[in-house]
Write an enzyme that holds these catalytic residues in place. Structure first.
Site: not given
Ligand code: BES
Ligand code: ZN
Ligand code: ZN
Length: 501
Positions: A280, A354
């Site tokens: 990230k 997931r």
């Molecule tokens: N933990 C994150 C989701 C999240 C984002 C929680 C913002 C709280 C605040 C999750 O694991 C993630 O990174 N999701 C990604 C998936 C994508 C790479 C397909 C997302 O939703 O951006």
């Molecule tokens: Zn994530």
């Protein structure tokens, strides 16, 4: 904190402060307020006349009786117009009062029981909302502050007073439930606010075991070797990048009642989500210590249900790990065989929630539950869709979402139903495996939900995506800046209202 409900008159009470609510309309002067006003030679009337205080929601006044009453302070909180009162307005009014109590460092307070006097609001529910407002506003995480002047005692005694002894039992019922739901929320906030160096997967499992012990829940924590034996390979794949071993916590609440439904609650327990090799950007990582909030909701919900002795047989399943990049980390393009036997092509290691949930949901099926509910900070997609107002819910069966919406209206942890159409599965088609773990740019929350659907089989299932509602950026009434604890009060209400499906 000690919370007592007593028959008695607040105007005769000796305490550090007494707290009453009032409205702009009726009667500016309730019988009790009038009695107090008379003793104060009209000071409250004067306060209203100056319009410094009108009784609208959000207003707080503090008066000093200077010996004319036994108590040192009077706090008035505005409830807004009497015929427009809702449970949320009560919660907010007492949330503002609770914030004032915290600011003034009051240790002991007596509160006049709230009188909703409206057919739509039950006295027990109003009392619950009042206690929730006070206790949620009282939350603070200051254990890492070393400042000696920092006063950590806070509110110690809360006494709720009602003159009419016939109302005490109903008030007491609401107060006890408010105490439990506030504990569950504050406990969830506390875990989600812990930085990841203070809350590793092992710490998380240890805390779950402690809470289980205190609440007579059964608890089993599975080590990495045991998780390997269970063949939870998607969960292990996420954990492979971290130096901290993964932990699978399974809690069980067996109620005193027999012939009850069995439900499995699954919570995402990522104690830090850096994204793995699909790293990230750093600004997106700041809140990722709270990526285990779904797991914390599951622990506190099971403990809350045990405290309330709800007639349900519950399992709580929490896979906990970090998601970090390293030489041993899961790589983009890897194909894993999940606990269910289905194969997954991992095209983004940041879609890790997931993966661990796929295995946990599939494992949950072994308990043959009447329904499975999962709670997860799963996608930024849900944050784009619903902002920080509602959590997104998805379900594969009629009725469950409606129940969640009703519970959300009562608790004001609001939810909005999102679609789970098979069309979304098209985006997850893989050339090499049964499915990919990501599916393009749009509809991220729906795609994540349809991914999970593959692992619940025909079990009735409700998925709650709390990624958008996980944090507040400022203090506001009973909300504190930081992790919200969203989901604990929602699930407790949902389970309290549970009926067989
Ligand atoms: N933990 C994150 C989701 C999240 C984002 C929680 C913002 C709280 C605040 C999750 O694991 C993630 O990174 N999701 C990604 C998936 C994508 C790479 C397909 C997302 O939703 O951006
Ligand atoms: Zn994530
Ligand atoms: Zn995550």
């Amino acid at each position: 904190m000690q919370i007592k409900v007593k028959t008695g008159r607040i105007d005769l009470t000796e305490d550090e402060a007494i707290l009453l609510s009032c409205s702009p309309d009726n009667p500016k002067f309730s019988v009790m307020l009038k009695a107090i006003d008379d003793k104060l030679s009209g000071a409250i009337r004067h306060l209203f006349e100056t319009k410094d205080f009108t009784g609208n929601l959000g207003q707080i006044a503090v008066l000093y009786p200077l010996g004319k009453l036994k108590s040192k302070r009077i706090i008035l909180t505005g409830l807004g117009k009497r015929n427009e009162i809702t449970l949320e307005k009560i919660r907010r009014a007492y949330g503002f009062a609770g914030r004032k109590v915290k600011e003034l460092k009051i240790n002991s307070i007596s509160v006049q029981a709230v009188e909703p006097n409206l057919p739509v609001i039950q006295l027990n529910e109003a009392s619950q909302a009042m206690v929730e407002g006070m206790l949620l506003a009282n939350y603070k995480l200051d254990r890492y502050k070393t400042d000696e002047g920092n006063d950590r005692t806070g509110l110690q005694n809360l006494t709720i007073l009602e003159q009419d002894h016939r109302k005490i039992a109903e008030i007491e019922k609401g107060v006890r439930e408010g105490e439990i739901s506030s504990w569950a929320t504050n406990f969830t906030r506390d875990l989600a606010n812990q930085p990841s160096n203070r809350l590793t997967p092992s710490d998380f499992a240890r805390i779950a075991a402690k809470i289980a012990h205190e609440n007579n829940l059964r608890c089993k924590v599975y080590s990495k070797a045991q998780i390997q034996k269970l063949k939870m390979n998607a969960f292990l794949a996420v954990a492979s990048g971290s130096a901290q071993p993964p932990q699978l916590t399974v809690l069980e609440y067996l109620p005193p009642q027999t012939k009850v439904n069995t439900l499995a609650l699954v919570g995402k327990g990522i104690t830090f989500d850096a994204g793995g090799l699909s790293l990230k950007p750093s600004e997106d990582m700041t809140e990722m210590k709270a990526d285990m909030m779904g797991g914390a909701v599951v622990i506190s919900t099971l403990a809350g249900c045990a405290k309330m002795k709800l007639p349900l047989h519950l399992f709580g399943i929490i896979p906990a790990t970090e998601n970090l990049p390293s030489g041993s980390a899961l790589k983009v393009g890897d194909i894993i065989t999940s606990h269910s036997g289905k194969t997954i092509e991992v095209l983004n290691t940041d879609a890790e929630g997931r993966l661990i949930l796929a295995d946990a949901l599939s494992y949950a099926r072994s308990f043959k539950p009447d329904a499975i509910i999962d709670v997860a900070t799963l996608t930024s997609g849900i944050k784009y869709a619903l902002g920080n107002v509602c959590a997104g819910i998805f379900s594969n069966i009629d009725g469950l979402a409606t129940r969640a919406i009703k519970a959300g209206e009562k608790t004001n942890e609001r939810v909005w139903e999102m679609p789970l159409g098979d069309e979304y599965m098209e985006f997850l088609k893989s050339d090499l495996a049964d499915m990919k773990n990501v599916g393009g740019k749009w509809g991220g929350a729906c795609i994540a939900a349809i991914f999970l659907k593959n692992f619940v089989g025909d079990f009735p299932w409700l998925h709650v995506d709390i990624a958008g509602v996980d944090f507040k950026d400022k203090d506001d009434s009973y909300w504190s800046k930081g992790a919200t604890g969203f989901g604990a009060r929602l699930l407790l209400q949902f389970l309290k209202d549970w009926k067989k499906i």
